[in-house]
Design a protein around this motif. Structure first.
Motif, PDB file in Angstrom:
ATOM      1  N   ASN A 170       5.258 -23.389  74.797  1.00 52.77           N
ATOM      2  CA  ASN A 170       4.120 -24.054  74.146  1.00 52.77           C
ATOM      3  C   ASN A 170       4.579 -25.420  73.635  1.00 52.77           C
ATOM      4  O   ASN A 170       4.833 -25.619  72.445  1.00 52.77           O
ATOM      5  N   LEU A 171       4.678 -26.350  74.553  1.00 53.29           N
ATOM      6  CA  LEU A 171       5.325 -27.620  74.239  1.00 53.29           C
ATOM      7  C   LEU A 171       4.511 -28.458  73.257  1.00 53.29           C
ATOM      8  O   LEU A 171       5.082 -29.120  72.381  1.00 53.29           O
ATOM      9  N   GLU A 172       3.191 -28.436  73.396  1.00 56.29           N
ATOM     10  CA  GLU A 172       2.367 -29.245  72.514  1.00 56.29           C
ATOM     11  C   GLU A 172       2.477 -28.764  71.063  1.00 56.29           C
ATOM     12  O   GLU A 172       2.628 -29.556  70.132  1.00 56.29           O
ATOM     13  N   GLN A 173       2.388 -27.423  70.884  1.00 55.83           N
ATOM     14  CA  GLN A 173       2.525 -26.874  69.530  1.00 55.83           C
ATOM     15  C   GLN A 173       3.919 -27.151  68.981  1.00 55.83           C
ATOM     16  O   GLN A 173       4.076 -27.456  67.786  1.00 55.83           O
ATOM     17  N   ALA A 174       4.933 -27.049  69.833  1.00 54.31           N
ATOM     18  CA  ALA A 174       6.299 -27.331  69.382  1.00 54.31           C
ATOM     19  C   ALA A 174       6.418 -28.785  68.938  1.00 54.31           C
ATOM     20  O   ALA A 174       7.042 -29.085  67.906  1.00 54.31           O
ATOM     21  N   ARG A 175       5.817 -29.688  69.705  1.00 56.86           N
ATOM     22  CA  ARG A 175       5.893 -31.101  69.346  1.00 56.86           C
ATOM     23  C   ARG A 175       5.261 -31.361  67.979  1.00 56.86           C
ATOM     24  O   ARG A 175       5.837 -32.087  67.141  1.00 56.86           O
ATOM     25  N   VAL A 176       4.087 -30.749  67.745  1.00 58.98           N
ATOM     26  CA  VAL A 176       3.405 -30.950  66.463  1.00 58.98           C
ATOM     27  C   VAL A 176       4.267 -30.449  65.311  1.00 58.98           C
ATOM     28  O   VAL A 176       4.393 -31.111  64.266  1.00 58.98           O
ATOM     29  N   MET A 177       4.895 -29.302  65.488  1.00 61.48           N
ATOM     30  CA  MET A 177       5.721 -28.739  64.416  1.00 61.48           C
ATOM     31  C   MET A 177       6.981 -29.569  64.191  1.00 61.48           C
ATOM     32  O   MET A 177       7.399 -29.792  63.048  1.00 61.48           O
ATOM     33  N   TYR A 178       7.599 -30.036  65.274  1.00 59.08           N
ATOM     34  CA  TYR A 178       8.782 -30.886  65.117  1.00 59.08           C
ATOM     35  C   TYR A 178       8.427 -32.170  64.367  1.00 59.08           C
ATOM     36  O   TYR A 178       9.172 -32.616  63.471  1.00 59.08           O
ATOM     37  N   GLU A 179       7.312 -32.764  64.747  1.00 59.35           N
ATOM     38  CA  GLU A 179       6.919 -34.004  64.083  1.00 59.35           C
ATOM     39  C   GLU A 179       6.614 -33.768  62.606  1.00 59.35           C
ATOM     40  O   GLU A 179       6.982 -34.583  61.742  1.00 59.35           O
ATOM     41  N   GLY A 180       5.950 -32.641  62.288  1.00 55.67           N
ATOM     42  CA  GLY A 180       5.699 -32.316  60.884  1.00 55.67           C
ATOM     43  C   GLY A 180       6.983 -32.078  60.125  1.00 55.67           C
ATOM     44  O   GLY A 180       7.141 -32.528  58.972  1.00 55.67           O
ATOM     45  N   ALA A 181       7.929 -31.363  60.749  1.00 54.01           N
ATOM     46  CA  ALA A 181       9.218 -31.109  60.097  1.00 54.01           C
ATOM     47  C   ALA A 181       9.973 -32.411  59.867  1.00 54.01           C
ATOM     48  O   ALA A 181      10.606 -32.608  58.818  1.00 54.01           O
ATOM     49  N   LEU A 182       9.906 -33.318  60.848  1.00 49.26           N
ATOM     50  CA  LEU A 182      10.600 -34.593  60.703  1.00 49.26           C
ATOM     51  C   LEU A 182      10.020 -35.405  59.545  1.00 49.26           C
ATOM     52  O   LEU A 182      10.752 -36.043  58.781  1.00 49.26           O
ATOM     53  N   THR A 183       8.702 -35.369  59.404  1.00 45.55           N
ATOM     54  CA  THR A 183       8.061 -36.089  58.302  1.00 45.55           C
ATOM     55  C   THR A 183       8.489 -35.508  56.953  1.00 45.55           C
ATOM     56  O   THR A 183       8.798 -36.251  56.010  1.00 45.55           O
ATOM     57  N   LYS A 184       8.490 -34.149  56.860  1.00 45.47           N
ATOM     58  CA  LYS A 184       8.889 -33.510  55.603  1.00 45.47           C
ATOM     59  C   LYS A 184      10.358 -33.799  55.280  1.00 45.47           C
ATOM     60  O   LYS A 184      10.717 -34.064  54.120  1.00 45.47           O
ATOM     61  N   ALA A 185      11.219 -33.760  56.300  1.00 49.65           N
ATOM     62  CA  ALA A 185      12.645 -34.004  56.065  1.00 49.65           C
ATOM     63  C   ALA A 185      12.892 -35.441  55.645  1.00 49.65           C
ATOM     64  O   ALA A 185      13.758 -35.720  54.801  1.00 49.65           O
ATOM     65  N   ALA A 186      12.130 -36.373  56.207  1.00 48.58           N
ATOM     66  CA  ALA A 186      12.307 -37.774  55.831  1.00 48.58           C
ATOM     67  C   ALA A 186      11.940 -38.002  54.370  1.00 48.58           C
ATOM     68  O   ALA A 186      12.480 -38.897  53.713  1.00 48.58           O
TER      69      ALA A 186
ATOM     70  N   LEU B  23      12.662 -36.034  51.936  1.00 48.61           N
ATOM     71  CA  LEU B  23      13.693 -35.544  51.021  1.00 48.61           C
ATOM     72  C   LEU B  23      14.625 -36.668  50.587  1.00 48.61           C
ATOM     73  O   LEU B  23      15.037 -36.734  49.428  1.00 48.61           O
ATOM     74  N   GLY B  24      15.017 -37.527  51.516  1.00 48.37           N
ATOM     75  CA  GLY B  24      15.758 -38.733  51.165  1.00 48.37           C
ATOM     76  C   GLY B  24      17.192 -38.520  50.752  1.00 48.37           C
ATOM     77  O   GLY B  24      17.830 -39.433  50.254  1.00 48.37           O
ATOM     78  N   SER B  25      17.773 -37.376  50.947  1.00 49.24           N
ATOM     79  CA  SER B  25      19.157 -37.122  50.556  1.00 49.24           C
ATOM     80  C   SER B  25      19.992 -36.847  51.797  1.00 49.24           C
ATOM     81  O   SER B  25      19.514 -36.950  52.932  1.00 49.24           O
ATOM     82  N   GLU B  26      21.268 -36.494  51.555  1.00 52.12           N
ATOM     83  CA  GLU B  26      22.128 -36.151  52.686  1.00 52.12           C
ATOM     84  C   GLU B  26      21.610 -34.920  53.410  1.00 52.12           C
ATOM     85  O   GLU B  26      21.710 -34.815  54.633  1.00 52.12           O
ATOM     86  N   VAL B  27      21.049 -33.991  52.631  1.00 51.37           N
ATOM     87  CA  VAL B  27      20.473 -32.795  53.247  1.00 51.37           C
ATOM     88  C   VAL B  27      19.314 -33.181  54.158  1.00 51.37           C
ATOM     89  O   VAL B  27      19.179 -32.696  55.280  1.00 51.37           O
ATOM     90  N   GLY B  28      18.469 -34.091  53.656  1.00 51.42           N
ATOM     91  CA  GLY B  28      17.345 -34.534  54.456  1.00 51.42           C
ATOM     92  C   GLY B  28      17.791 -35.242  55.721  1.00 51.42           C
ATOM     93  O   GLY B  28      17.196 -35.072  56.792  1.00 51.42           O
ATOM     94  N   GLU B  29      18.879 -36.034  55.632  1.00 47.46           N
ATOM     95  CA  GLU B  29      19.389 -36.734  56.814  1.00 47.46           C
ATOM     96  C   GLU B  29      19.916 -35.741  57.847  1.00 47.46           C
ATOM     97  O   GLU B  29      19.700 -35.895  59.053  1.00 47.46           O
ATOM     98  N   GLY B  30      20.627 -34.718  57.364  1.00 47.89           N
ATOM     99  CA  GLY B  30      21.133 -33.705  58.284  1.00 47.89           C
ATOM    100  C   GLY B  30      20.013 -32.960  58.992  1.00 47.89           C
ATOM    101  O   GLY B  30      20.075 -32.704  60.201  1.00 47.89           O
ATOM    102  N   MET B  31      18.978 -32.613  58.222  1.00 47.74           N
ATOM    103  CA  MET B  31      17.822 -31.942  58.827  1.00 47.74           C
ATOM    104  C   MET B  31      17.148 -32.862  59.843  1.00 47.74           C
ATOM    105  O   MET B  31      16.771 -32.428  60.942  1.00 47.74           O
ATOM    106  N   SER B  32      17.000 -34.134  59.488  1.00 49.09           N
ATOM    107  CA  SER B  32      16.307 -35.072  60.374  1.00 49.09           C
ATOM    108  C   SER B  32      17.036 -35.196  61.704  1.00 49.09           C
ATOM    109  O   SER B  32      16.405 -35.325  62.768  1.00 49.09           O
TER     110      SER B  32
END
Length: 1087
Positions: free
Chosen positions: A524-540, A542-551
């Motif tokens: 399910n590539l489209e759903q995966a893309r939406v979730m990855y993009e949402g996760a990337l936005t949330k991780a960005a 955070l703004g810390s080293e943890v957030g950078e690692g997640m990103s």
């Protein structure tokens, strides 16, 4: 001297001294110091009753030490006066005093108590021993005096002492002995009721408490307390509360009712279905009741325990610890003692005194091994001490038989411990532990679902169950447990964790990333893309080293989904960003190299991989991909050198490298064309080394499907036998049997591999085995599965396998349709690889074979259209064979001589083409003529049947018209006859009225009461009715209803010719009365 009688007021005692002097003691104004009274009693040599009465008054006023001093003086006085036989009541009084003192004494004295220090105080056990000694002394005194050891007082005192020491059976016998003599003895009734309550015989105990209340409503201890306890145990909580409230009204200073009402209010404050204001009010009221109860009796373990919980919630740990120690030292039941240990442990746990907390948790579980809070607390301490195995054992003991406890908290905790890897545990044990953890989590989930269902249906649920179910970490842990077993269960757990995270408005990017990965794996590539993009936005955010690692990880996954979706531009941009941020991120470089290889930019890809290897030469994943790249680039020699270097210099146990080495050695040996003895020996050695590599990989990883598939291929092709030259060639029959057996053995292995390895190669290999066994249908099924499910119909090798299978099936079954299907797959392969001469040769061969097949079958089983198509394709094959035979390339994948022979054979075959066409045309013309003749015959027969049907319908129409005309005539005749009969009847009535003027008779309708029966005669109307029956109904219902009803009259008989004949030659028929309406029933009767 004898005592004077007690004064009539009952509140004073007169003591006679010296015969004339009388001293009166006012019982309402007793001196706390009894010494003066003792002197008077000794001088007056009073009777036992005076001593006990005075001691009882002191006891009643709370001067327990003074009462005990008076009783001791009484014993001394009686012994001095030689009246020991009268001392048993005094001994009984002393025993009761010891029991009363024991009620306010500690059960145990903690030597290491921090707050509630009671060093030096006597324990309950010491007082009980003294009470037993006094009772024994009283029995001896009674025996010596010859009065016997019985008596109500002795039995009651002994029963009270036995009840206090928990000797329930002995106490019950003592109380029943008293009740046998006096059934209304209140003390015995109360004692028996308490024993029955302790044995959980609540209805019987309730009856006894109620009996005591009826006998004495002012009895102390108040039986209403016992009544309320029994009702509460029987789940009549409202009635229990009413009983305690009444007890508090009657005895405001008594603490048991206050304590019980306080506990009831605290419990009521936990009801989640009540408004928050009411719950807060209940909690406040309960707190006040409990404080009053403790102030009234600070030696009560129950009150101290309840108050301790309140202070523990407030965080007043010092006061809470003092109350917990008070509970431990004064508890006289195991339940209270365990609660005291637990609260002390909780206080110390909160303070950080882990050693002391562990001690108290251990003591709690020793007393009650199945206590949920104790086991959980002890397990927490063991976890703090890194004793994971001990913690697992503690919780496992709690929830396992015998007497398993249904605690969702303990179940979840144990599941989490089992899921956590521990040092020193083997891989097989880890697998078993994870399976147990999954089972425990499933059990907890079912319990939580049941709690949610109960709450949905209006039942009060447990708040703790709701909190556990809303624990995001628990669902994340469940997802980790299932990730290697069931992606569906993993996805479900992650979605639940995401729901909880979203509800808290703090969405964890890792949840979105993991859910995206699952959707990615499921395609399910489209759903995966939406979730990855949402996760990337949330991780960005955070703004810390943890957030950078997640990103970084999330951006890599997003690039992969772009790549799989075909969006190479976005994928390249994402990989470039990753490499720009982290130049040593080799995973991104690997994907960049793969994308370049897909664009046939092998040199650029190769250069990128070399750069990655230069920085991380020991990265096994990178080395594995580089091996794959070399193999795909058709560089077997560098691939072999590289993979052997990996095994030699980096990790000789690397499973991927072992499998790659096995594949390279097998491929090299299989493609070897050296037929010399040395070449054959090297080929044999290569096959053996390939099998050894695969076998070693399986030893390291028994679940390695690639290694298992490699060995299965070795088995299917008999690589260690005939293929390698180790086994000399045998007869064709033996060779076929060996081939079938090897294919069957390999199929068994491939079937197992298919369950664990979702790859098209497995199905392709199974197709090869089925083909070797001449099971072409199953081979085609396997190839088609591989082509459609895994390669989207673009894998040339699989398409050629399908072509070959359909070709063999068509030859075996002489099926022209199968040959055309084979040609279709060959043309699909040529479309993908237009310059592949082997595919061209196959196409020419199939086209020629299709024409040959049609030429060889009966003309009735082929069509002219197919024959023309086959001849046309055979002509195309001639041109292909001619082109292939004339090809001057140095290396071609076929024999030029065979190609030229096939061209010549095609020329000779096509010379018969016109003959076959003429024959086919003649056969089809004859068949068409027969078909046309049969069609004409069917048409003629159809027309004949239609004409007959038309004639029959015309005849029916004429008959219907004739019948309708007859009915019309009959209806007109019937109307005429009816009018004639009516006129004749009127004339007949006129003649009768003239003949009998004096006789007046009113005739009613047929059937009126009083009417004389008349003989019915058949007349002209009967005939009309008969005719009407033959022609159908004469009158409709509307016509009948429109005629008015008439009175019955005398009808004149109309004589017809047949009537005359009947009168002359036979009996007369009966007359009948006509009706104005002729019904269907009349028609039936007259027919």
């Amino acid at each position: 001297m004898e005592d004077a009688a007690t004064s009539s007021g009952g509140r004073s005692i007169d003591i006679e001294l010296g015969g004339q002097e009388v001293i009166t003691i006012d019982l309402d104004n007793l001196d706390p110091n009894p010494e003066d009274v003792l002197d008077l009693l000794k001088e007056g040599q009073c009777r036992v009753s005076v001593w006990t009465r005075l001691a009882g008054e002191y006891w009643r006023r709370g001067y327990l030490a003074a009462a005990e001093r008076i009783a001791q003086a009484a014993i001394e006085s009686l012994q001095a006066n030689g009246a020991t036989a009268s001392s048993p009541p005094i001994y009984a009084l002393l025993a009761n005093i010891q029991i009363a003192l024991a009620q306010k004494a500690p059960k145990v004295v903690l030597g290491d108590a921090r707050e509630d220090k009671l060093a030096g105080e006597r324990t309950k056990e010491e007082y009980y021993k003294e009470a037993a000694q006094y009772l024994n002394s009283g029995e001896r005194a009674a025996a010596e005096g010859g009065e016997g050891v019985g008596g109500t007082l002795a039995f009651l005192t002994r029963g009270i002492q036995q009840l206090a020491t928990r000797s329930m059976d002995d106490a019950l016998r003592s109380f029943e002995g008293v009740l046998a003599v006096k059934p209304t003895n209140l003390v015995a009734l109360l004692g028996k009721a308490r024993i029955l309550y302790a044995r959980r015989s609540y209805p019987q105990a309730l009856k006894l408490f109620q009996n005591v209340l009826q006998l004495n409503p002012s009895c102390l201890p108040d039986p209403r307390i016992g009544i309320g306890l029994c009702l509460w145990a029987m789940d009549h909580k409202a009635k229990a509360k009413a009983a305690w409230q009444r007890s508090l009204e009657v005895n405001p200073s008594q603490w048991p009712a206050q304590l019980l009402l306080g506990l009831e209010s605290i419990n009521a404050s936990k009801a989640e279905n009540q408004p928050e204001a009411i719950r807060a009010q209940s909690f406040l009221a309960g707190t006040k009741f409990i404080e009053k109860a403790f102030n009234a009796n600070q030696k009560s373990a129950a009150a101290a325990n309840a108050l301790c919980e309140l202070f523990l919630r407030k965080g007043s740990y010092k006061r809470a610890l003092k109350l917990a120690e008070r509970t431990i030292q004064f508890a006289d039941t195991l339940t209270l003692l365990t609660e005291g240990y637990l609260r002390a442990a909780r206080v110390l746990h909160a303070e950080g005194s882990l050693a002391q907390a562990t001690k108290y948790y251990t003591l709690a579980t020793e007393g009650q091994p199945k206590h949920v809070m104790g086991a959980i607390g002890l397990a927490q301490m063991q976890m703090q001490n890194d004793e994971m195995a001990a913690a697992i054992h503690t919780l496992d003991t709690l929830i396992q038989p015998p007497n398993p406890q249904r605690s969702v908290e303990a179940t979840v905790m144990l599941a989490s411990l089992r899921a956590h890897p521990r040092p020193g545990v083997s891989s097989s044990d880890v697998t078993q532990e994870k399976a147990k953890a999954r089972e425990l989590f499933d059990r907890a989930s079912k319990t939580l679902e049941l709690e949610d269902t109960r709450a949905t249906n209006g039942h009060t649920g447990r708040a703790v169950a709701h909190h556990i179910n809303e624990d995001m970490d628990m669902h994340a842990e469940i997802a980790r447990l299932w990730q290697d077993e069931s992606l569906e269960r993993t996805s479900r757990a992650l979605k639940e964790a995401l729901r909880i995270s979203e509800a808290s408005e703090r969405v964890d990017p890792r949840l979105l990333n993991n859910l995206g990965a699952l959707q990615h794996m499921e395609g399910n590539l489209e759903q995966a893309r939406v979730m990855y993009e949402g996760a990337l936005t949330k991780a960005a955010g955070l703004g810390s080293e943890v957030g950078e690692g997640m990103s970084t990880s999330i951006l890599y996954n997003l690039a992969r989904v772009y790549e799989d979706s075909g969006d190479t531009v976005m994928a390249k941009e994402a990989y470039d960003k990753l490499v720009a941020r982290h130049p040593e991120y080799v995973d991104a470089k690997i994907r960049q190299a793969q994308m370049l290889a897909n664009l046939n930019q092998s040199n650029e890809a190769h250069e990128l991989l070399k750069q990655a290897l230069a920085s991380q030469n020991s990265n096994l994943n990178l080395r594995a991909f580089y091996t794959y790249f070399l193999i795909q680039s058709n560089l077997p020699k560098p691939a072999k050198d590289f993979v052997f270097a990996t095994l030699k210099d980096h990790d000789k146990y690397d499973v991927y490298s072992l499998c790659a080495a096995g594949w390279i050695m097998y491929h090299q040996s299989r493609e070897s064309r050296d037929s010399s003895s040395k070449g054959m020996e090297e080929r044999k050695r290569g096959f053996q080394r390939s099998a050894e590599f695969y076998d070693k990989a399986l030893q390291l990883d028994p679940l390695c499907a690639v290694a298992a598939q490699g060995l299965a291929i070795v088995t299917a092709e008999d690589a260690l036998g005939t293929l390698s030259g180790s086994v000399p060639p045998s007869s064709a029959a033996d060779e076929a049997q060996r081939r079938l057996k090897n294919a069957r053995d390999a199929l068994d292995v491939f079937a197992k591999i298919r369950e664990s390895l979702s790859d098209g190669s497995v199905y392709v290999n199974m197709g090869h085995c089925y083909y070797a066994r001449d099971e072409f249908d199953r081979a085609i099924e396997s190839y088609e599965t591989a082509s459609l499910r895994f390669y989207d119909g673009h894998n040339v090798s699989v398409l050629l396998c399908l072509c070959r299978s359909w070709y063999a099936k068509a030859n075996k079954e002489q099926s022209f349709a199968g040959m055309r299907t084979s040609l279709k797959y060959a043309e699909m392969a040529l479309h993908i690889q237009p310059n592949d001469k082997a595919v061209m040769y196959n196409i020419a061969m199939i086209q020629q074979k299709a024409a040959e097949l049609l030429f060889g079958i009966n003309p009735t089983k082929r069509s002219l259209k197919d024959l023309e198509w086959a001849i046309s394709q055979a002509g195309h094959a001639q041109r292909l064979f001619g082109s292939l035979a004339a090809d001057q390339s140095p290396l071609v994948p076929y024999s030029r001589e065979i190609a030229d022979q096939r061209r010549k054979y095609g020329e000779s075959m096509l010379r018969r083409g016109d003959e076959h066409l003429a024959t086919q045309k003649q056969v089809e013309a004859e068949a068409q003529a027969k078909l046309d003749a049969a069609r004409r015959k069917r048409q003629e027969e159809k027309e004949r049947l239609q004409a007959l049907e038309h004639e029959r319908m015309e005849e029916l129409r004429k008959q219907a018209e004739k019948l309708a005309e007859e009915r019309r005539i009959a209806r007109e005749q019937a109307l005429e006859w009816t009018r004639e009969v009516q006129m004749e009847s009127d004339e007949e009535r006129e003649r009768k009225s003239k003949r009998a003027p004096k006789k007046v008779k009113v005739e009613g309708e047929s059937g009126d009461e009083g009417a004389e029966p008349k003989k019915k005669r058949r007349g002209k109307l009967k005939k009309a009715n008969d005719q009407a029956d033959e022609n159908g109904q004469l009158f409709s219902d509307e016509e009948a209803d429109s005629k008015p009803a008439k009175k019955r009259g005398v009808k004149k008989r109309v004589v017809r010719d047949d009537d005359d004949q009947e009168a002359a030659g036979g009996p007369r028929k009966k007359h009948f009365k006509s009706k104005e309406i002729l019904s269907d029933t009349d028609d039936e009767e007259m027919s």
